[in-house]
Design a protein around this motif. Structure first.
Motif, short mmCIF file in Angstrom:
data_model
loop_
_atom_site.label_atom_id
_atom_site.label_comp_id
_atom_site.label_asym_id
_atom_site.label_seq_id
_atom_site.Cartn_x
_atom_site.Cartn_y
_atom_site.Cartn_z
N ALA A 51 0.84 -1.20 0.00
CA ALA A 51 0.00 0.00 0.00
C ALA A 51 0.87 1.25 0.00
O ALA A 51 0.53 2.26 0.61
CB ALA A 51 -0.93 0.00 1.21
N GLY A 52 2.01 1.19 -0.69
CA GLY A 52 2.90 2.35 -0.76
C GLY A 52 4.35 1.93 -0.70
O GLY A 52 4.70 0.76 -0.91
N ASP A 53 5.21 2.89 -0.41
CA ASP A 53 6.65 2.65 -0.37
C ASP A 53 7.05 1.89 0.88
O ASP A 53 6.26 1.71 1.81
CB ASP A 53 7.40 3.99 -0.39
CG ASP A 53 7.17 4.76 -1.67
OD1 ASP A 53 6.95 4.13 -2.70
OD2 ASP A 53 7.22 6.01 -1.62
N ILE A 54 8.31 1.49 0.90
CA ILE A 54 8.93 0.93 2.09
C ILE A 54 9.89 1.97 2.65
O ILE A 54 10.73 2.50 1.92
CB ILE A 54 9.70 -0.37 1.78
CG1 ILE A 54 8.75 -1.44 1.23
CG2 ILE A 54 10.43 -0.87 3.02
CD1 ILE A 54 9.45 -2.70 0.80
N SER A 55 9.76 2.28 3.93
CA SER A 55 10.67 3.23 4.58
C SER A 55 11.80 2.47 5.24
O SER A 55 11.57 1.47 5.94
CB SER A 55 9.93 4.05 5.64
OG SER A 55 8.99 4.91 5.05
N ARG A 56 13.02 2.93 5.03
CA ARG A 56 14.18 2.43 5.78
C ARG A 56 14.43 3.45 6.87
O ARG A 56 14.75 4.61 6.59
CB ARG A 56 15.40 2.30 4.86
CG ARG A 56 16.70 1.90 5.57
CD ARG A 56 16.66 0.48 6.10
NE ARG A 56 17.89 0.15 6.79
CZ ARG A 56 18.87 -0.61 6.28
NH1 ARG A 56 18.75 -1.08 5.04
NH2 ARG A 56 19.93 -0.90 6.99
N ILE A 57 14.26 3.06 8.14
CA ILE A 57 14.27 4.06 9.20
C ILE A 57 15.54 4.05 10.05
O ILE A 57 15.62 4.74 11.06
CB ILE A 57 13.03 3.92 10.10
CG1 ILE A 57 12.94 2.55 10.74
CG2 ILE A 57 11.77 4.20 9.29
CD1 ILE A 57 11.77 2.42 11.70
N ASN A 58 16.55 3.27 9.62
CA ASN A 58 17.88 3.43 10.20
C ASN A 58 18.87 3.52 9.05
O ASN A 58 18.60 3.10 7.92
CB ASN A 58 18.24 2.31 11.17
CG ASN A 58 18.36 0.96 10.49
OD1 ASN A 58 17.75 0.71 9.45
ND2 ASN A 58 19.14 0.06 11.08
#
Length: 619
Positions: A590-597
């Protein structure tokens, strides 16, 4: 009750930044206790380099004789400058020096827009080195633009001619702007009557993919642009500055930190300079000379890099103040990595806005001061408020004071839209309206139109779906955490892991990227639109039924889960929204993938924004 506290001349009293039946974006305290320890520290950078022996004044390079006479006395002999240019090549990563230098020992009128200066003592040893960027007249080009502008006025008959200067700052959320740039914020709101879009929401992950909707009205993939074809330049796409240029406007494009420029980071940039004044060759030359950098690579000698590029933009406004122009500057180095360094940006930006205001350079100019997104990595991003502010960058628009008075209906709409759901697509439509300014706001507004000019009232019924905001980025959605024993908890996690590993297969990189496995599940939330938007029906899953609404019926059978996981090897932390269709029993993204580190050099073996976020290279 909402908290109330005074924060930098702005009082947090309302529960919501946007408060409509279909969208409620929470108004949180910038210094909420949950993040206070992460944001209370500010880092201020002071340039430690030696005092410059040369400085700019219009098209003149002047010698600082006070310093020369004091520090070097009888040792100083002469200086020499070489021009810096792109040459005739199409490589956006190359620059060259002019073959012959110009020697001088007094103030001199320069003939090159970018120069490197070296000064020597009487034994011909270098005692000083520096770089200067000038905005110089281009008579032939100006005549060509004059002809274009006359044609534009004759054919389009705009009611007003307004210049545009867009100044972007990387990774600055609205909340971080409140925390760390109080002087700038105060000047914008109190002295310039700025319109602050408090519901402004990003529509994609990183810089370039948010700048493209703002400047083309399309998503990157709609251009169409394929991130896997990194050698293809961006010249063929119809960016908004091309529209202004073809209508007779002088143009500027400037970015600092050349290695991560939006259109150059693992991309080919522009094979032909995109503007009349293009800063990149100069930025590359300065970047490659380690001898001039001080203060952790934020200063060139005693000059703040941020101030240098803002001065370049100001000089552009000064030179072209009597003819139409469009300027686009984007600054990254200072704010890209550390949330606390934003405090060092406050004085340079507030000084610039004060100066261009007092010099009358905003009398016929629209200033757009914006960011692409909030901080995307680090400890704060792993908090609820950090996730919220990453999606809500700052956005200010400043129109001339006379414009507000002359066009009261547009002014009223701009003020209403401060608390409506807005996106980069709306900025694009507004820029088009400025170029072809009609002076009225006639016509109905279609809520389903993805981009809506801010000159018109954004409908209260606008949803994230209407505005082109995918569920993963939508801040209108409420959420509730799923219990670990719910079957959708593991189903959604497993789907996301399978999807990530499938990207390695589809891109033929399984031989260089490790297959990833679950390290730990951080959270799984079910997210939904405001409860006034949808009514719910009995679902076959009692957990979802209980979370979504007791004894109510939902119109559809699709559910969105936001999943946060850590994967091994590499300890990559990911966040994504996945959609489950109860009628088919299948998941989709349902959208992008966030890389949060941060992933540093872990993915240097691959190219493309998505793969670089996901891959842990087999070393």
């Amino acid at each position: 009750m909402a908290k109330t506290r005074v924060v930098n001349s702005s009082t947090v009293t309302s529960h919501y930044l946007v408060d409509t039946e279909v969208c409620r974006i929470p108004n949180v305290d910038p210094f909420d206790l949950s993040i206070y320890e992460l944001v209370r520290y500010k880092k201020f950078i002071k340039c430690q380099g030696m005092t410059s022996l040369t400085f700019q004044e219009g098209d003149r390079l002047r010698l600082n004789m006070d310093v020369i006479n004091t520090k070097y006395k009888m040792k100083f002999s002469y200086c020499e400058y070489y021009g810096i240019n792109r040459g005739n090549n199409t490589d956006d990563n190359k620059y060259q020096y002019t073959p012959n230098g110009t020697i001088f020992n007094k103030d001199i009128v320069v003939t090159e827009q970018f120069i490197r200066v070296k000064c020597y003592d009487k034994s011909h040893s270098v005692i000083y080195s520096n770089y200067h960027a000038f905005i110089l007249p281009q008579p032939t080009r100006l005549q060509q633009l004059k002809t274009r502008f006359s044609k534009h006025k004759e054919e389009k008959k705009p009611q007003e001619t307004l210049n545009i200067v867009m100044i972007g700052v990387d990774s600055v959320s609205r909340l971080n702007h409140i925390r760390n740039m109080p002087k700038t914020r105060d000047y914008l709101l109190r002295h310039l009557d700025a319109i602050e879009l408090q519901g402004y929401t990003k529509v994609a992950d990183c810089t370039m993919v948010n700048i493209i909707p703002m400047t083309t009205g399309r998503f990157a993939e709609e251009l169409p642009w394929d991130e896997n074809k990194s050698r293809e330049p961006f010249d063929k796409y119809n960016f908004i500055w091309k529209n202004f240029s073809s209508s007779g406007y002088s143009t500027l494009y400037a970015e600092d930190y050349p290695w991560i420029n939006g259109f150059n980071y693992f991309k080919s940039g522009f094979h032909v300079p995109p503007a009349d004044h293009y800063y990149r060759p100069f930025a590359l030359a300065v970047e490659g000379d380690n001898s001039v950098w001080t203060s952790k690579h934020h200063c060139v000698g005693d000059r703040f890099e941020t101030t240098m590029i803002l001065n370049y933009t100001t000089d552009f406004m000064k030179l072209y103040h009597k003819v139409p122009y469009f300027g686009f500057s984007f600054l990254s180095r200072l704010t890209h990595d550390l949330i606390s360094y934003t405090a060092s940006a406050d004085i340079p930006y507030s000084n610039m806005f004060r100066d261009i205001h007092k010099q009358g350079l905003l009398n016929n100019t629209v200033l757009i001061f914006f960011s692409d997104h909030g901080i995307r990595f680090g400890k704060i991003r792993q908090t609820y408020i950090g996730k919220l502010e990453e999606r809500l960058p700052m956005m200010f628009l400043v129109f001339p004071k006379w414009f507000y008075k002359k066009y009261p209906q547009i002014t009223q709409n701009l003020k209403i839209n401060q608390n409506r759901l807005t996106t980069p697509f709306d900025i694009y439509e507004t820029l088009k309206d400025i170029l072809h300014f009609a002076g009225d706001v006639k016509g109905d507004v279609d809520v389903k139109q993805r981009g809506i000019s801010l000159f018109k009232e954004i409908p209260e019924s606008r949803t994230c779906d209407h505005a082109g905001i995918l569920p993963h980025w939508c801040t209108c959605m409420s959420q509730q955490e799923l219990p670990v024993n719910d079957r959708f908890y593991n189903m959604s996690v497993n789907y996301l892991i399978d999807y990530i590993n499938q990207q390695f297969v589809l891109n033929n990189v399984t031989d260089i990227c490790w297959s990833l496995k679950l390290g730990r599940t951080k959270s799984v939330h079910i997210i939904k639109n405001n409860d006034k938007l949808l009514k719910f029906k009995k679902t076959r899953n009692e957990v979802i039924n209980r979370i979504v609404s007791y004894n109510e019926k939902r119109v559809d059978s699709k559910f969105i889960f936001q999943v946060a996981i850590s994967l091994m090897p590499g300890s990559g932390e990911f966040e994504a929204a996945v959609l489950y269709d109860e009628t088919t029993g299948k998941f989709t993204m349902a959208g992008d993938i966030s890389r949060i580190n941060k992933y540093g050099h872990d993915s240097d073996c691959v190219h493309g924004n998505l793969l670089r976020k996901l891959c842990f290279c087999r070393k």
